[in-house]
Design a protein around this motif. Structure first.
Motif, PDB file in Angstrom:
ATOM      1  N   THR A   1      -1.761  -2.796  -3.846  1.00 13.48           N
ATOM      2  CA  THR A   1      -2.221  -1.423  -4.058  1.00 13.48           C
ATOM      3  C   THR A   1      -3.714  -1.430  -4.373  1.00 13.48           C
ATOM      4  O   THR A   1      -4.241  -2.427  -4.871  1.00 13.48           O
ATOM      5  CB  THR A   1      -1.426  -0.763  -5.215  1.00 13.48           C
ATOM      6  OG1 THR A   1      -1.722   0.642  -5.271  1.00 13.48           O
ATOM      7  CG2 THR A   1      -1.746  -1.397  -6.550  1.00 13.48           C
TER       8      THR A   1
ATOM      9  N   ILE B   1      -8.015   1.028  -8.970  1.00 17.21           N
ATOM     10  CA  ILE B   1      -8.787   2.199  -9.379  1.00 17.21           C
ATOM     11  C   ILE B   1     -10.056   1.802 -10.144  1.00 17.21           C
ATOM     12  O   ILE B   1     -11.021   2.580 -10.207  1.00 17.21           O
ATOM     13  CB  ILE B   1      -7.912   3.146 -10.253  1.00 17.21           C
ATOM     14  CG1 ILE B   1      -8.633   4.457 -10.561  1.00 17.21           C
ATOM     15  CG2 ILE B   1      -7.502   2.458 -11.544  1.00 17.21           C
ATOM     16  CD1 ILE B   1      -8.994   5.289  -9.373  1.00 17.21           C
TER      17      ILE B   1
ATOM     18  N   ILE C   1     -10.460   8.535  -6.476  1.00 18.33           N
ATOM     19  CA  ILE C   1      -9.189   8.318  -5.788  1.00 18.33           C
ATOM     20  C   ILE C   1      -9.300   8.781  -4.339  1.00 18.33           C
ATOM     21  O   ILE C   1      -9.785   9.873  -4.053  1.00 18.33           O
ATOM     22  CB  ILE C   1      -8.047   9.071  -6.497  1.00 18.33           C
ATOM     23  CG1 ILE C   1      -7.872   8.532  -7.923  1.00 18.33           C
ATOM     24  CG2 ILE C   1      -6.736   8.932  -5.725  1.00 18.33           C
ATOM     25  CD1 ILE C   1      -6.815   9.267  -8.726  1.00 18.33           C
TER      26      ILE C   1
ATOM     27  N   ARG D   1      -1.945   8.788  -6.817  1.00 12.96           N
ATOM     28  CA  ARG D   1      -2.328   8.121  -8.081  1.00 12.96           C
ATOM     29  C   ARG D   1      -2.714   6.690  -7.770  1.00 12.96           C
ATOM     30  O   ARG D   1      -2.046   6.028  -6.980  1.00 12.96           O
ATOM     31  CB  ARG D   1      -1.133   8.154  -9.044  1.00 12.96           C
ATOM     32  CG  ARG D   1      -1.228   7.256 -10.269  1.00 12.96           C
ATOM     33  CD  ARG D   1      -2.080   7.888 -11.335  1.00 12.96           C
ATOM     34  NE  ARG D   1      -1.669   7.507 -12.672  1.00 12.96           N
ATOM     35  CZ  ARG D   1      -2.063   6.388 -13.313  1.00 12.96           C
ATOM     36  NH1 ARG D   1      -2.863   5.513 -12.718  1.00 12.96           N
ATOM     37  NH2 ARG D   1      -1.645   6.143 -14.541  1.00 12.96           N
ATOM     38  N   GLU D   2      -3.791   6.221  -8.335  1.00 14.44           N
ATOM     39  CA  GLU D   2      -4.169   4.814  -8.220  1.00 14.44           C
ATOM     40  C   GLU D   2      -4.120   4.172  -9.596  1.00 14.44           C
ATOM     41  O   GLU D   2      -4.245   4.853 -10.621  1.00 14.44           O
ATOM     42  CB  GLU D   2      -5.547   4.680  -7.575  1.00 14.44           C
ATOM     43  CG  GLU D   2      -5.557   5.121  -6.114  1.00 14.44           C
ATOM     44  CD  GLU D   2      -6.921   4.968  -5.455  1.00 14.44           C
ATOM     45  OE1 GLU D   2      -7.865   4.493  -6.123  1.00 14.44           O
ATOM     46  OE2 GLU D   2      -7.039   5.315  -4.261  1.00 14.44           O
ATOM     47  N   TYR D   3      -3.986   2.838  -9.640  1.00 11.30           N
ATOM     48  CA  TYR D   3      -3.673   2.134 -10.872  1.00 11.30           C
ATOM     49  C   TYR D   3      -4.637   0.985 -11.140  1.00 11.30           C
ATOM     50  O   TYR D   3      -5.263   0.447 -10.225  1.00 11.30           O
ATOM     51  CB  TYR D   3      -2.249   1.549 -10.796  1.00 11.30           C
ATOM     52  CG  TYR D   3      -1.163   2.583 -10.637  1.00 11.30           C
ATOM     53  CD1 TYR D   3      -0.503   3.114 -11.736  1.00 11.30           C
ATOM     54  CD2 TYR D   3      -0.787   3.015  -9.363  1.00 11.30           C
ATOM     55  CE1 TYR D   3       0.508   4.053 -11.582  1.00 11.30           C
ATOM     56  CE2 TYR D   3       0.224   3.968  -9.199  1.00 11.30           C
ATOM     57  CZ  TYR D   3       0.862   4.479 -10.316  1.00 11.30           C
ATOM     58  OH  TYR D   3       1.844   5.413 -10.156  1.00 11.30           O
TER      59      TYR D   3
ATOM     60  N   GLU E   1       0.712   3.905  -4.462  1.00  8.42           N
ATOM     61  CA  GLU E   1      -0.337   4.903  -4.693  1.00  8.42           C
ATOM     62  C   GLU E   1      -0.036   6.237  -4.011  1.00  8.42           C
ATOM     63  O   GLU E   1      -0.685   7.249  -4.295  1.00  8.42           O
ATOM     64  CB  GLU E   1      -1.696   4.369  -4.229  1.00  8.42           C
ATOM     65  CG  GLU E   1      -1.821   4.120  -2.747  1.00  8.42           C
ATOM     66  CD  GLU E   1      -1.359   2.738  -2.318  1.00  8.42           C
ATOM     67  OE1 GLU E   1      -1.658   2.368  -1.162  1.00  8.42           O
ATOM     68  OE2 GLU E   1      -0.718   2.023  -3.135  1.00  8.42           O
TER      69      GLU E   1
ATOM     70  N   HIS F   1      -4.205   9.554  -1.489  1.00 11.44           N
ATOM     71  CA  HIS F   1      -3.444   8.908  -2.550  1.00 11.44           C
ATOM     72  C   HIS F   1      -3.129   9.901  -3.661  1.00 11.44           C
ATOM     73  O   HIS F   1      -3.950  10.749  -3.993  1.00 11.44           O
ATOM     74  CB  HIS F   1      -4.217   7.724  -3.130  1.00 11.44           C
ATOM     75  CG  HIS F   1      -4.409   6.611  -2.145  1.00 11.44           C
ATOM     76  ND1 HIS F   1      -5.256   5.547  -2.396  1.00 11.44           N
ATOM     77  CD2 HIS F   1      -3.871   6.385  -0.919  1.00 11.44           C
ATOM     78  CE1 HIS F   1      -5.229   4.734  -1.351  1.00 11.44           C
ATOM     79  NE2 HIS F   1      -4.392   5.218  -0.451  1.00 11.44           N
TER      80      HIS F   1
ATOM     81  N   GLU G   1       0.837  -1.206   0.000  1.00  8.27           N
ATOM     82  CA  GLU G   1       0.000   0.000   0.000  1.00  8.27           C
ATOM     83  C   GLU G   1       0.872   1.257   0.000  1.00  8.27           C
ATOM     84  O   GLU G   1       0.656   2.178   0.776  1.00  8.27           O
ATOM     85  CB  GLU G   1      -0.940   0.010   1.222  1.00  8.27           C
ATOM     86  CG  GLU G   1      -1.693  -1.291   1.451  1.00  8.27           C
ATOM     87  CD  GLU G   1      -2.539  -1.690   0.255  1.00  8.27           C
ATOM     88  OE1 GLU G   1      -3.471  -0.940  -0.103  1.00  8.27           O
ATOM     89  OE2 GLU G   1      -2.269  -2.756  -0.328  1.00  8.27           O
TER      90      GLU G   1
END
Length: 235
Positions: A112, A115, A131, A137-139, A84, A135, A81
């Motif tokens: 992680t 998204i 998001i 950026r989330e993927y 992100e 965070h 974690e």
């Protein structure tokens, strides 16, 4: 995370816990018989926890700093974690530095948020940012895999975990530790019929049937080749 380290890395190996505070994973790995070094940008509030288990702690900014180790000196690195929270402009530097310090064949294990999970999509449909506020950026799972391949890693295992879909509920710690499946979610809903518990219970059969809607991404990768470290200007 702990089960995957145990599956892929032999006891006594050097494991780096990156973005480690409050050092719960670090201490657990130490108890499991691994040599552990924990890195974090702001370790001070939780240093007593690490010291209690003799975990070595290094203050480090993963976005810009070197990990301060020789090339090919570590057996495994874990990002639990963490990715992100890293500015996407610097994430390639972070992965390049991990590639540098891992042995060829060394393992990188990442968990992680997804998204593209059900509740992230639901937020987007209602006009809200999907998001989480802390965070950067989330993927998607595909994006995490591409980042790793471009950083000299080979994907060994990649999947959507249902652990968060089961445990992001309102319940006392005793009940949380006993959750193993859908029936336990129903029991918690009956005991505490909150809005959150109702939504999680309704959604779980859907995310169980469609893995891409689950909340959690897990990727295990192996260093396939050594890359030259990236030099990156400050953004």
């Amino acid at each position: 995370m702990l089960r995957l380290v145990e599956k892929y890395v032999s006891k006594g190996s050097l494991v780096l816990d990156l973005g480690a505070q409050p050092f719960i994973v670090s201490c657990a790995l130490k108890l499991m018989g691994y040599e552990v070094i924990a890195y974090d940008y702001h370790p001070d509030p939780y240093l007593d926890i690490a010291k209690a288990f003799s975990v070595k702690v290094i203050k480090c900014d993963l976005e810009r700093d070197s990990l301060g180790m020789e090339d090919g000196s570590a057996d495994c690195a874990v990002l639990s974690e963490v990715i992100e929270h890293i500015n996407p402009y610097y994430v390639n530097h972070t992965l390049s530095e991990i590639n540098r310090i891992l042995k060829v064949g060394g393992k990188l294990i990442i968990t992680t948020p997804n998204i593209a999970s059900f509740f992230r999509r639901l937020k987007l449909l209602t006009g809200k940012t999907p998001i989480y506020r802390l965070h950067v950026r989330e993927y998607t799972k595909y994006e995490v895999e591409e980042l790793l391949r471009n950083s000299g890693f080979k994907i060994l295992e990649s999947f959507y975990s249902e652990v968060n879909d089961l445990h992001f509920v309102e319940a006392n710690p005793y009940d949380l530790l006993r959750i193993e499946g859908y029936r336990d979610l129903i029991k918690i809903l009956l005991k505490r019929p909150s809005r959150t518990n109702l939504l999680r219970t309704i959604a779980f059969p859907l995310v169980k049937a469609i893995p891409t809607l689950r909340m959690h991404i897990v990727v295990v990768a192996e260093k396939a080749k050594h890359l030259k470290p990236l030099s990156i200007e400050r953004w």
